[in-house]
Design an enzyme around this catalytic site. Structure first.
Site, PDB file in Angstrom:
ATOM      1  N   LYS A   1     -10.359  -0.558  10.547  1.00 50.26           N
ATOM      2  CA  LYS A   1     -10.473  -1.742   9.695  1.00 50.26           C
ATOM      3  C   LYS A   1     -10.793  -2.982  10.523  1.00 50.26           C
ATOM      4  CE  LYS A   1      -7.060  -0.081   6.342  1.00 50.26           C
ATOM      5  NZ  LYS A   1      -7.859   0.427   5.232  1.00 50.26           N
TER       6      LYS A   1
ATOM      7  N   ASP B   1       3.261  -4.202   7.896  1.00 51.02           N
ATOM      8  CA  ASP B   1       2.006  -3.472   7.723  1.00 51.02           C
ATOM      9  C   ASP B   1       0.891  -4.492   7.915  1.00 51.02           C
ATOM     10  OD1 ASP B   1      -0.320  -2.371   6.808  1.00 51.02           O
ATOM     11  OD2 ASP B   1       0.528  -1.534   4.964  1.00 51.02           O
TER      12      ASP B   1
ATOM     13  N   CYS C   1      -4.743   2.502  -3.677  1.00 54.21           N
ATOM     14  CA  CYS C   1      -3.492   3.012  -3.092  1.00 54.21           C
ATOM     15  C   CYS C   1      -2.379   1.977  -3.214  1.00 54.21           C
ATOM     16  CB  CYS C   1      -3.667   3.433  -1.624  1.00 54.21           C
ATOM     17  SG  CYS C   1      -4.827   4.763  -1.424  1.00 54.21           S
TER      18      CYS C   1
ATOM     19  N   HIS D   1       0.865  -1.181   0.000  1.00 56.05           N
ATOM     20  CA  HIS D   1       0.000   0.000   0.000  1.00 56.05           C
ATOM     21  C   HIS D   1       0.907   1.239   0.000  1.00 56.05           C
ATOM     22  CE1 HIS D   1      -2.739   3.013   1.809  1.00 56.05           C
ATOM     23  NE2 HIS D   1      -3.732   2.234   1.434  1.00 56.05           N
TER      24      HIS D   1
ATOM     25  N   GLN E   1      -4.321  -5.235   7.019  1.00 56.43           N
ATOM     26  CA  GLN E   1      -5.297  -6.185   6.474  1.00 56.43           C
ATOM     27  C   GLN E   1      -5.162  -7.571   7.102  1.00 56.43           C
ATOM     28  OE1 GLN E   1      -7.684  -5.186   4.653  1.00 56.43           O
ATOM     29  NE2 GLN E   1      -6.949  -3.240   3.843  1.00 56.43           N
TER      30      GLN E   1
END
Ligand code: 7TS
Length: 417
Positions: free
Chosen positions: A237, A211, A375, A134, A214
């Site tokens: 999220k 990261d 993104c 991302h 997700q």
């Protein structure tokens, strides 16, 4: 907080209708059609347990934190710090102090790039990224490279959207200082082999920034089992509010990380000659934090723990398989991202139909999907695309949601193609 939730009594296996009943927005309509919300990678909806906890906090315990001597401020501080510990436990941190509250994943990664990277990288040092990141796990490192003279090395992806592990291992070397990688790709759904990535980075002395935006909402994360050095994620999220997220950092690495933002609450003392800083995590929390957001994030963690992340993962895996089969049957549709290890993301293109037009027509059917580059422009470049349409799943989605999606696409093709 939400200890009295109905979820606690939800029978096994996963009862999606009970879960859906916790999310007021899921019974709303759009263009006169029942909402089918399939944009969970962008942001998730909120259960009433989270909404109630925030309202309760504002109504009975709210004040600024870490400042007042009065009882209300003490109560607010206790709730804020209790949320920190909940979040830490949820991701397997060794101590509450390894969790820094940030406004989300983006700020968390910028904090590491600035506060750690800025002090530890110099000309010729290498930062390894992947082609599937991302933008928030690309741009901060580019900015850091520009400031320090460090260089970026990019691990390519294969055409199914999996990471080229052979290339990764080839790129690692004595100059690699940092490896910054998504746990799960937001544009492709690929779940990366984190343990293998992290072990290989450590073997050449690099530190690993994950990261996790997700990953956290969809499976059990244990930062100690992963042995990652930093792990960033966003509250919004994972069924929590916007404006709050967290950075996990190993205690000894947070110690070596300089401040990111300067201001109140992150200092020991200030004179015009010299300022001394607090220890982590408060060193990184300048100014008034999103206090109620933290409380809401704590309630989201309670909510997920009561359901059980193993059940969430199993349920979503089944949904993904079902949705994949449905979409594969649609003529002219190509799935983008078909790695063997995936989470609930269905990115796709339709021959002759622009994803934005498709998104607009699906919206008329009540179906919320995202269309664009997500993104992740390097991912789009890899596949020679400007955009994809993306349906992304969460624990409250159903096979019926996917049936509506799959039935709406041919209608859209007829209209647009
Ligand atoms: N990293 C990943 C893997 C993401 O998917 C996102 C947001 C971010 C970082 C940034 O998170 P933030 O909370 O700081 O904004 N992803 C998306 C998306 O897929 N569609 O909209 C936002």
């Amino acid at each position: 907080m939400s200890g009295d939730s109905d979820i606690a009594r939800a029978p096994s296996p996963f009862d999606v209708e009970r879960v859906r009943a916790d999310f007021p927005i899921l019974s709303t309509t759009v263009h006169g059609k029942p909402l089918v919300y399939l944009d969970n990678a962008a942001s998730t909806q909120k259960p009433r347990q989270v909404l109630d906890s925030m309202r309760r906090f504002y109504e009975s315990d709210y004040a600024n934190v870490h400042r007042g001597l009065y009882q209300l401020s003490v109560r607010a501080t206790e709730a804020f710090e209790a949320a920190r510990c909940k979040v830490g436990r949820f991701v397997g941190a060794e101590s509450c102090g390894e969790i820094v509250f940030t406004s989300g994943t983006t700020t968390a990664i910028n904090l590491v790039a600035h506060g750690y990277g800025g002090d530890h990288l110099g000309p010729g040092d290498e930062i390894v990224l992947t082609e599937m990141e991302h933008h928030s796990n690309i741009v901060p490192w580019q900015m850091l490279a520009g400031r320090t003279g460090a260089e970026l090395r990019i691990v390519p992806i294969a055409d199914d959207g999996s990471l080229r592990m052979d290339e990764y291992e080839r790129l690692l070397g004595p100059r690699t200082r940092m490896v910054c990688v998504a746990h799960t790709s937001n544009a492709l759904g690929t779940r990366n082999p984190m343990r293998r990535i992290i072990d290989a980075a450590h073997a050449c002395g690099a530190i690993v920034v994950v990261d996790g935006a997700q990953g956290v909402p969809h499976e059990k994360i244990d930062v100690r089992e992963l042995d990652c050095d930093f792990f960033a994620f966003s509250g919004h999220k994972m069924f929590g509010p916007t404006g709050i997220g967290a950075l996990y950092g190993k205690a000894e690495l947070l110690e070596k990380t300089g401040p990111f933002l300067g201001g109140g609450e992150m200092i020991h003392s200030v004179t015009f000659d010299e300022t001394t800083y607090k220890d982590p995590p408060h060193r990184f929390e300048a100014g008034t934090p999103d206090i109620t957001g933290a409380v809401g994030l704590g309630a989201a963690v309670d909510y997920l723990e009561q359901i059980g992340m193993d059940r969430v993962e199993a349920y979503e895996r089944d949904l993904l398989d079902y949705g994949t089969r449905l979409l594969e049957e649609i003529p002219r549709l190509t799935l983008v991202g078909t790695a063997a290890e995936k989470c609930g993301i269905l990115s796709f293109v339709i021959d002759g139909v622009h994803p934005h037009d498709l998104g607009t027509v699906l919206d008329m059917e009540g179906v919320a999907v995202r269309a664009g580059h997500h993104c992740a422009q390097p991912v789009m470049d890899h596949f020679g695309l400007a955009a994809t349409a993306r349906a992304s799943l969460a624990l409250y989605n159903t096979r019926e949601d996917l049936d509506v999606l799959a039935a709406s696409i041919p209608k859209a093709i007829e209209l647009l193609g």
